[in-house]
Design a protein around this motif. Structure first.
Motif, PDB file in Angstrom:
ATOM      1  N   GLU A  86      -7.788  -5.831  -1.968  1.00  0.00           N
ATOM      2  CA  GLU A  86      -7.905  -6.348  -3.316  1.00  0.00           C
ATOM      3  C   GLU A  86      -6.513  -5.910  -4.037  1.00  0.00           C
ATOM      4  O   GLU A  86      -6.038  -6.869  -4.928  1.00  0.00           O
ATOM      5  CB  GLU A  86      -9.248  -5.783  -4.001  1.00  0.00           C
ATOM      6  CG  GLU A  86      -9.306  -6.337  -5.420  1.00  0.00           C
ATOM      7  CD  GLU A  86      -9.523  -7.886  -5.633  1.00  0.00           C
ATOM      8  OE1 GLU A  86      -9.323  -8.300  -6.374  1.00  0.00           O
ATOM      9  OE2 GLU A  86     -10.328  -8.353  -4.548  1.00  0.00           O
ATOM     10  N   ALA A  87      -5.951  -4.752  -3.837  1.00  0.00           N
ATOM     11  CA  ALA A  87      -4.898  -4.408  -4.580  1.00  0.00           C
ATOM     12  C   ALA A  87      -3.772  -5.110  -4.222  1.00  0.00           C
ATOM     13  O   ALA A  87      -2.903  -5.634  -4.954  1.00  0.00           O
ATOM     14  CB  ALA A  87      -4.854  -3.092  -4.368  1.00  0.00           C
ATOM     15  N   ARG A  89      -3.829  -8.347  -3.143  1.00  0.00           N
ATOM     16  CA  ARG A  89      -3.932  -9.678  -3.764  1.00  0.00           C
ATOM     17  C   ARG A  89      -3.408  -9.786  -5.400  1.00  0.00           C
ATOM     18  O   ARG A  89      -3.198 -10.688  -5.629  1.00  0.00           O
ATOM     19  CB  ARG A  89      -5.538  -9.894  -3.596  1.00  0.00           C
ATOM     20  CG  ARG A  89      -5.897 -10.567  -2.286  1.00  0.00           C
ATOM     21  CD  ARG A  89      -7.307 -11.016  -2.280  1.00  0.00           C
ATOM     22  NE  ARG A  89      -7.671 -11.240  -0.703  1.00  0.00           N
ATOM     23  CZ  ARG A  89      -9.068 -11.105  -0.131  1.00  0.00           C
ATOM     24  NH1 ARG A  89     -10.073 -10.673  -0.860  1.00  0.00           N
ATOM     25  NH2 ARG A  89      -8.992 -11.634   0.972  1.00  0.00           N
ATOM     26  N   LYS A  90      -3.772  -8.341  -5.780  1.00  0.00           N
ATOM     27  CA  LYS A  90      -3.569  -8.424  -7.289  1.00  0.00           C
ATOM     28  C   LYS A  90      -1.860  -8.123  -7.578  1.00  0.00           C
ATOM     29  O   LYS A  90      -1.457  -8.073  -8.690  1.00  0.00           O
ATOM     30  CB  LYS A  90      -4.314  -7.348  -8.219  1.00  0.00           C
ATOM     31  CG  LYS A  90      -5.688  -7.789  -8.190  1.00  0.00           C
ATOM     32  CD  LYS A  90      -6.442  -6.543  -8.773  1.00  0.00           C
ATOM     33  CE  LYS A  90      -7.953  -6.879  -9.033  1.00  0.00           C
ATOM     34  NZ  LYS A  90      -8.697  -5.617  -9.527  1.00  0.00           N
ATOM     35  N   THR A  91      -1.337  -7.708  -6.317  1.00  0.00           N
ATOM     36  CA  THR A  91       0.064  -7.480  -6.383  1.00  0.00           C
ATOM     37  C   THR A  91       0.973  -8.686  -6.713  1.00  0.00           C
ATOM     38  O   THR A  91       0.921  -9.591  -5.807  1.00  0.00           O
ATOM     39  CB  THR A  91       0.542  -6.678  -5.249  1.00  0.00           C
ATOM     40  OG1 THR A  91      -0.227  -5.436  -5.134  1.00  0.00           O
ATOM     41  CG2 THR A  91       2.077  -6.028  -5.436  1.00  0.00           C
TER      42      THR A  91
END
Length: 182
Positions: A86-87, A89-91
């Protein structure tokens, strides 16, 4: 002619199977027990009654502990993996590669790195052997010992204090040398 399977597809399928296996043993509240016949791992049936899952006649204490904790450990690792994905994907994507990653020149996140190290069994063993970490070798005890060894009150100082970061890098190098020495 069939194309060779994509390694990511193979990994995704293996991950799916691991999740299914963990779900099949849910809630997975296993623990060690003993009776007049010896060591065993017990769990609960659908009514909450204890059932013997396996006998551990020739297993060491550590092996029995590992088996009893395996559902919780796998669940923890899957949750950690999900948060990491998830992290990522948010980067924001890197302009040059189009992939999410730490931008070149950005400061390393030593606090996060130290937190991950404190969860590694080998790092805990290193802290026990070289710095007197007491058993049981829990993540929290490892974090506490790390703060003590580095002379900090919070791992966040590793990202804010260059002296603390230098001490962390030196400790990390000591750990790598210790690991290579076996």
């Amino acid at each position: 002619m069939n194309a060779a399977p994509n390694p990511r597809q193979i990994e995704a399928e293996q991950l799916r199977r691991i999740r299914a296996r963990l779900a099949a043993v849910a809630p997975g509240n296993w623990r060690r027990a003993a009776d007049d016949m010896g060591e065993m791992i017990v769990g609960e049936d659908e009514h909450g009654a204890l059932i013997t899952l396996m006998r551990c006649d020739a297993a060491t204490f550590e092996e029995v502990e590992f088996m009893a904790a395996s559902p919780a450990m796998v669940g923890f690792l899957l949750a950690l993996l999900d948060r990491a994905i998830e992290a990522l994907r948010k980067t924001p994507p890197n302009a040059e590669t189009g992939q999410g990653s730490r931008r070149e020149g950005a400061a390393p996140d030593y606090a996060a790195e130290a937190a991950m190290k404190c969860a590694e069994p080998a790092f805990k063993a290193f802290l026990e052997q070289r710095h007197g970490l007491e058993r049981p070798l829990t993540d929290e005890r490892a974090a506490q010992k790390l703060r003590s060894v580095l002379g900090i009150t919070s791992r966040s100082e590793l990202n804010q204090n260059t002296d603390a970061a230098d001490r962390w890098r030196a400790l990390r190098q000591d750990f790598q040398a210790w690991r290579k020495a076996g």
